[in-house]
Enzyme design. Structure first.
Site, PDB file in Angstrom:
ATOM      1  CG  ASP A 190      46.734  13.675  37.931  1.00  0.00           C
ATOM      2  OD1 ASP A 190      46.519  12.530  38.351  1.00  0.00           O
ATOM      3  OD2 ASP A 190      47.427  13.896  36.905  1.00  0.00           O
TER       4      ASP A 190
ATOM      5  CB  CYS B 270      44.092  22.564  56.231  1.00  0.00           C
ATOM      6  SG  CYS B 270      44.743  21.523  57.567  1.00  0.00           S
TER       7      CYS B 270
ATOM      8  CB  CYS C 251      46.504  23.155  60.567  1.00  0.00           C
ATOM      9  SG  CYS C 251      47.604  21.906  59.850  1.00  0.00           S
TER      10      CYS C 251
ATOM     11  CG  HIS D 283      47.694  18.747  56.518  1.00  0.00           C
ATOM     12  ND1 HIS D 283      47.860  20.061  56.904  1.00  0.00           N
ATOM     13  CD2 HIS D 283      48.919  18.310  56.094  1.00  0.00           C
ATOM     14  CE1 HIS D 283      49.124  20.411  56.739  1.00  0.00           C
ATOM     15  NE2 HIS D 283      49.791  19.370  56.250  1.00  0.00           N
TER      16      HIS D 283
END
Length: 385
Positions: A278, A318, A321, A348
């Site tokens: 994370d 994504c 994009c 993104h």
């Protein structure tokens, strides 16, 4: 092994589905009450019960399986009692998939001179809120965690920064171990998993001492690895992290490297057997106008993007994009400080790390993770974060 039984073991199991033959990488599935988590996995951070700039349905479409929230911040505002009154974190933030809350210890100890340690707990001032004096015992920390209601919670620990004297790190290991025992006894919510945290700085013997203490004091369903990415360079981190994860961590429990979001560190962490990661890096750098890409770090404040009609990354799938948003448009938004720029870059960047771990998992399953690592290390992105 401690006499304390762990009823949570029936709620939380971890299955290894594939292991790479040339590295220590493994693919698995962590089963939780709110769904299964395929590993290796990157977990987007929603510190205050929101991943900044991204709605829960968008997170789902990006492929997020589990998100984080922060015990320290939520205990200050709105308060754990309010969250419990609203049905717990899942209902409160409208994310009905797994959630992990950290203990808040890292935030507490970042207060430096406003923090006082004792064997019993930690006293601190909420200097970033109302300045009140608060005393947390491990028992109090577990009470907050259980009211917040995440699927996975972390023990209260002390995270020493880098550099630090050996004696300071050794004291942190002792305190964290004592607090782990008390957290284990105090934690009673059966639909919630409590992870222990391995500390020890860059000292391998202290890391192993910490791990053995955790294994002796309770049957934790998983382990966090704390105290990395706190000031040391990449090479220094892996001197101890690589053997710790690949040789000493229990095979049948998930291994969570806390607070790490550098793409290269993720790739090599998986190589040595890390399962979960994370970090706030993808959304924080997005708010600064930067993007991950196969070319390396892209700073959209740079005027070279003024007339660039291409997507952020031609290799990325994504929604940004593939949605027609040009580099020129994002450069314009960033320069004008429009919030949509930060949102598009956050979408993104989060997708980039989620997809990186998806591809890593597939490479493990196909027994070609060593090739995956070598291909990554040849990219410009490998040395740019």
């Amino acid at each position: 092994m401690s006499d304390y039984a762990n009823p949570r073991s029936t709620w939380f199991t971890y299955d290894i589905v594939a292991e790479d033959p040339t590295t220590h990488a493994r693919a698995g599935v962590l089963h939780t009450p709110h769904g299964d988590v395929p590993t290796p996995i990157f977990m987007p951070v929603g510190t205050k019960a929101t991943v900044k700039g991204i709605l829960p349905p968008q997170l789902e479409r990006l492929g997020a399986k589990i998100v984080l929230a922060n015990t320290y911040h939520l205990s200050n505002r709105p308060g754990e009692d309010v969250v419990a009154e609203m049905g717990g974190l899942h209902d409160f933030m409208q994310w009905h998939h797994p959630i992990l809350t950290d203990s808040g210890g890292f935030q507490v100890f970042s207060h430096g001179e406003f923090t006082k340690l004792t064997d019993d707990g930690v006293e601190f001032r909420t200097v970033d809120y109302d300045g009140s004096h608060v005393f947390w015992t491990p028992e109090r920390n577990m009470d907050i965690a259980q009211k917040l209601g995440a699927d996975i919670v972390m023990q209260l620990d002390q995270c020493p920064g880098y550099p630090a004297t050996r004696s300071f790190v050794e004291r942190a290991v002792e305190l964290s171990g004592m607090w782990a025992e008390r957290c284990y006894r105090a934690h009673t919510r059966e639909d919630q998993a409590l992870f222990g945290i391995v500390q020890g700085g860059m000292h391998m013997d202290l890391r192993l001492r910490s791990l053995r203490h955790l294994e002796d004091c309770g049957d934790f369903p998983g382990y966090g690895i704390g105290g990395y990415s706190v000031g040391e360079d990449h090479e220094t981190m892996f001197e101890t992290l690589a053997p710790l994860a690949s040789e000493y961590m229990p095979r049948n429990k998930p291994r969570y490297l806390m607070g790490v979001g550098n793409p290269t560190t993720l790739v090599h962490g998986v190589e040595y057997g890390i399962d979960m990661f994370d970090c706030v890096l993808p959304t924080r750098t997005a708010r600064m106008g930067s993007a991950f890409s196969s070319e390396g770090r892209l700073n959209f404040k740079n005027s070279r993007f003024t007339h660039d009609a291409g997507p952020i990354d031609a290799d990325c799938t994504c929604p940004v994009c593939t949605g027609g948003y040009s580099r020129a448009y994002i450069h314009h938004l960033v320069k004008q400080k429009e919030m949509v720029g930060s949102i598009l870059l956050s979408l993104h960047n989060v997708y980039y790390l989620l997809d990186l771990m998806r591809r890593a998992r597939q490479a493990i399953i196909e027994h070609r993770y060593g090739e995956f690592v070598r291909a990554w290390d040849e990219l410009p992105a490998a040395s740019d974060w």
